[in-house]
Write a protein that holds these residues in place. Structure first.
Motif, short mmCIF file in Angstrom:
data_model
loop_
_atom_site.label_atom_id
_atom_site.label_comp_id
_atom_site.label_asym_id
_atom_site.label_seq_id
_atom_site.Cartn_x
_atom_site.Cartn_y
_atom_site.Cartn_z
N SER A 258 -108.23 35.91 -30.69
CA SER A 258 -107.03 36.54 -31.26
C SER A 258 -106.23 37.29 -30.21
O SER A 258 -105.00 37.17 -30.14
N VAL A 259 -106.93 38.09 -29.40
CA VAL A 259 -106.26 38.87 -28.35
C VAL A 259 -105.54 37.94 -27.38
O VAL A 259 -104.37 38.15 -27.03
N THR A 260 -106.22 36.89 -26.95
CA THR A 260 -105.66 35.99 -25.95
C THR A 260 -104.49 35.20 -26.49
O THR A 260 -103.45 35.06 -25.82
N GLN A 261 -104.62 34.67 -27.69
CA GLN A 261 -103.51 33.90 -28.26
C GLN A 261 -102.29 34.78 -28.50
O GLN A 261 -101.15 34.32 -28.31
N ALA A 262 -102.51 36.03 -28.89
CA ALA A 262 -101.38 36.95 -29.07
C ALA A 262 -100.67 37.18 -27.74
O ALA A 262 -99.44 37.21 -27.67
N GLN B 251 -100.66 35.12 -25.13
CA GLN B 251 -99.98 33.88 -24.75
C GLN B 251 -98.67 33.72 -25.52
O GLN B 251 -97.66 33.28 -24.96
N LEU B 252 -98.68 34.08 -26.80
CA LEU B 252 -97.46 34.03 -27.59
C LEU B 252 -96.43 35.02 -27.06
O LEU B 252 -95.23 34.69 -26.94
N TYR B 253 -96.88 36.24 -26.73
CA TYR B 253 -95.97 37.25 -26.19
C TYR B 253 -95.29 36.74 -24.93
O TYR B 253 -94.07 36.85 -24.77
N VAL B 254 -96.08 36.18 -24.02
CA VAL B 254 -95.54 35.71 -22.75
C VAL B 254 -94.59 34.53 -22.97
O VAL B 254 -93.55 34.44 -22.30
N LYS B 255 -94.92 33.65 -23.88
CA LYS B 255 -94.04 32.52 -24.18
C LYS B 255 -92.66 33.01 -24.63
O LYS B 255 -91.62 32.52 -24.18
N LYS C 151 -94.27 42.60 -39.35
CA LYS C 151 -93.87 41.43 -40.14
C LYS C 151 -93.42 40.28 -39.25
O LYS C 151 -93.73 39.11 -39.50
N LYS C 152 -92.68 40.61 -38.19
CA LYS C 152 -92.24 39.56 -37.26
C LYS C 152 -93.43 38.95 -36.53
O LYS C 152 -93.50 37.72 -36.35
N LEU C 153 -94.37 39.79 -36.11
CA LEU C 153 -95.53 39.28 -35.41
C LEU C 153 -96.35 38.36 -36.31
O LEU C 153 -96.82 37.30 -35.88
N VAL C 154 -96.52 38.75 -37.57
CA VAL C 154 -97.24 37.90 -38.52
C VAL C 154 -96.57 36.53 -38.64
O VAL C 154 -97.23 35.48 -38.56
N ALA C 155 -95.27 36.52 -38.81
CA ALA C 155 -94.55 35.26 -38.96
C ALA C 155 -94.64 34.40 -37.70
O ALA C 155 -94.88 33.19 -37.76
N ASP C 156 -94.46 35.03 -36.55
CA ASP C 156 -94.49 34.29 -35.29
C ASP C 156 -95.89 33.75 -34.99
O ASP C 156 -96.05 32.62 -34.51
N VAL D 245 -102.99 42.39 -32.94
CA VAL D 245 -102.26 43.62 -32.62
C VAL D 245 -102.69 44.14 -31.25
O VAL D 245 -101.84 44.52 -30.42
N ALA D 246 -104.00 44.14 -30.99
CA ALA D 246 -104.50 44.66 -29.72
C ALA D 246 -103.97 43.86 -28.54
O ALA D 246 -103.55 44.42 -27.52
N GLY D 247 -104.00 42.54 -28.66
CA GLY D 247 -103.51 41.70 -27.58
C GLY D 247 -102.02 41.83 -27.35
O GLY D 247 -101.54 41.93 -26.21
N TRP D 248 -101.28 41.84 -28.45
CA TRP D 248 -99.82 41.97 -28.38
C TRP D 248 -99.43 43.31 -27.75
O TRP D 248 -98.54 43.37 -26.89
#
Length: 422
Positions: free
Chosen positions: A71-75, A77-81, A312-317, A332-335
Motif C-alpha cells: 500500500s505504501v509503495t503503490q501510493a 508510485q501514484l504520487y510520483v506519476k 476523497k481525491k486520494l481514494v478515487a485516484d 495515507v502513510a505512503g502518500w
C-alpha cells in the motif's frame, strides 16, 4: 516496526561491516559532496542527473509487512506519476527505484548499499531496525534524507532520518489517555500491554510505563515474538492478572488473535493498538465482529476514509490506479511521506541547492506541513517527532478503508509534557 533479537544482531553486524569497509534549468550530472551547479544556479549532487531526480524505496512486499509495504509503495508510485504529469520538481522528473527486502535484515542493508550511491534520498525505508543498522553510515558519510515507515523513538535525533508523526511511545500515551477519558480506566487500575520484542514494541511500552507512572496505573507486560500468532496464553495471563484494558503493539495477525480469543472467553475489556496493529482485511475474518465491538487503533493521521477533499481525491485516484487492491492507512502513510519529500525538494530548489545537504536543510524549514489528513507536522527539530497528536480509530467494515474516527487528532496533556527518550 520490529524484528527478533537474532535479526537485530544480524542487522547490527552488517552495519558494522558497512561502516568499516533557475529551478526549471537542468543541471549537469552531479556527484560528490560539493555538487555541481546548473546554468540556472541550482546546485546538484548524487541522485540528480540529466532531467531526473532518482529516489530509493526500501520496502517489504513479501514478508511480515507485505500488505502495508504494498500500500505504501503503490501510493508513492501514484504520487510520483501524478507529480511528473504536472511537470515534476524544479524541472526534473522523479524516478523511484523500489527494492523489496522482505523484512529481512541482510536484504534490507544490502538493498540500501545498492541504491544509496545512485539516489538523492529515500522517501520510504520500512523497518526501524534496518534504518538503525545503517544509521551511522547515513549520518557520517551518506547524508541522504531518509523517511522511515517506522515510529520508534530511537530513530529521533538525526537531521537525515526523520520520523513522520508521533512516535510509538507518544502514540501509546495518547492511546492510554483515550482509555482513561473514554473507557473508564482510572488510577489504581491494571492495564495489559502485549508487545513485540525489538524497536517497535520497546518504544511503545516506554509510553505505557511513563503513563502508568503519571496516572497511577500498573502495567502487566507480555512480550512476544513476531512468530507468536496465537495469543491464548497472553489473554489467559492478563485475565488472571485482572487488567481492565489492553494495549497491543504488534502486527494485525496478533491483534486479531488477541481480540478474538478475549471475546471467545468472555473477557470484555477495551483493547487498543498502535498504528501498525490493524489491517482492514481482518474485518472479513472470524475476528471481525469482535474487532468492531471492542478494538481501537491510535494513528498518526486521519484514515484513508476521512471526510476531507484530499482524502476523497486520494481514494478515487487510488481506486482508479489499483482497482483490485483494498484501501488501508498504508496508502495515507505512503502518500504523506512522498508529499513531505516533495515539499523538501521544492524548498531546496527555491534555495538553489538540490544536493543531499540542501534537501535535508530544506526539510528543517517545514514547520506546519498538512496534506489534508488532519495533523500538522513540524520538522524543525530533529530531536522531536514531527507531531505529538494521535487520532483514535475504530474498525468499521461499512467505512472506506475499514476505520472510523472516534476521537479527532489530539495530543493529550501527558503527551505534550513528555520528551521521547528522556
Amino acid at each position: 516496526m520490529r524484528t527478533t533479537s537474532a535479526a537485530r544482531a544480524a542487522a547490527g553486524a552488517l552495519a558494522a561491516l558497512l561502516v568499516l569497509s533557475a529551478c526549471s534549468s537542468k543541471a549537469e550530472d552531479g556527484g560528490g559532496e560539493g555538487g555541481k551547479e546548473s546554468t540556472g544556479g541550482v546546485r546538484t549532487g548524487d541522485g540528480v542527473s540529466g532531467d531526473t531526480i532518482k529516489l530509493g524505496v526500501l520496502t517489504d512486499m513479501t514478508g511480515v509487512y507485505a500488505t502495508l509495504g504494498k500500500s505504501v509503495t503503490q501510493a508513492q508510485q501514484l504520487y510520483v506519476k501524478q507529480l511528473n504529469a504536472e511537470g515534476g520538481v524544479c524541472g526534473y522528473k522523479i524516478e523511484l527505484t523500489v527494492r523489496d527486502h522482505g523484512y529481512d535484515p541482510q536484504k534490507a542493508v544490502a538493498a540500501y548499499t545498492e541504491l544509496e550511491p545512485d539516489v538523492l534520498g529515500f522517501p520510504q525505508f520500512l523497518g526501524s531496525p534496518f534504518v538503525a543498522a545503517v544509521r551511522q553510515r547515513i549520518e557520517g558519510q551518506d547524508k541522504g534524507l531518509v523517511l522511515p515507515q517506522a515510529w520508534a523513538h530511537s530513530l529521533l535525533g538525526s537531521e537525515y532520518i526523520r520520523v513522520l508523526g508521533s512516535t510509538y511511545d507518544v502514540e501509546t500515551i495518547n492511546a492510554i489517555d483515550f482509555l482513561m477519558q473514554e473507557k473508564g480506566i482510572k488510577k489504581g487500575d491494571k492495564i495489559g500491554h502485549v508487545y513485540f520484542e525489538g524497536d517497535y514494541g520497546e518504544s511503545a511500552v516506554e509510553g505505557s510505563r511513563h503513563m502508568a507512572e503519571e496516572a497511577g496505573l500498573t502495567v502487566v507486560e507480555q512480550k512476544i515474538k513476531p512468530t507468536d500468532n496465537d495469543m491464548t496464553a497472553q489473554v489467559a495471563a492478563l485475565k488472571k492478572a485482572g487488567v481492565k484494558a489492553i494495549v497491543i503493539s504488534a502486527g494485525p495477525r496478533q491483534a486479531a488473535s488477541l481480540v478474538g480469543v478475549a471475546a471467545a472467553g468472555g473477557f470484555d475489556v477495551p483493547i487498543i493498538g498502535n498504528n501498525s496493529a490493524f489491517s482492514p482485511q481482518l474485518l472479513a475474518t472470524q475476528a471481525g465482529p469482535a474487532l468492531m465491538k471492542n478494538y481501537y487503533v491510535a494513528s498518526p493521521s486521519l484514515p484513508i476514509g476521512a471526510d476531507t477533499e484530499e482524502a476523497k481525491k486520494l481514494v478515487a485516484d487510488y481506486k482508479a490506479a489499483y482497482p483490485e487492491d483494498s484501501l488501508d492507512n498504508g496508502v495515507v502513510a505512503g502518500w504523506t511521506a512522498a508529499a513531505v519529500f516533495t515539499e523538501a525538494l521544492e524548498e531546496a530548489c527555491a534555495k538553489k541547492d538540490l544536493t543531499r545537504d540542501g534537501v535535508g536543510k530544506a526539510l528543517l524549514s517545514l514547520n506546519s506541513f498538512d496534506n489534508g489528513f488532519g495533523v500538522a507536522n513540524d520538522f524543525s527539530d530533529p530531536k522531536a517527532p514531527s507531531s505529538k497528536e494521535s487520532v483514535i480509530l475504530q474498525p468499521d467494515k461499512a467505512v472506506t478503508g475499514g476505520m472510523k474516527v472516534v476521537r479527532e487528532p489530539e495530543a493529550s496533556e501527558a503527551a505534550q509534557a513528555y520528551t521521547p527518550g528522556a
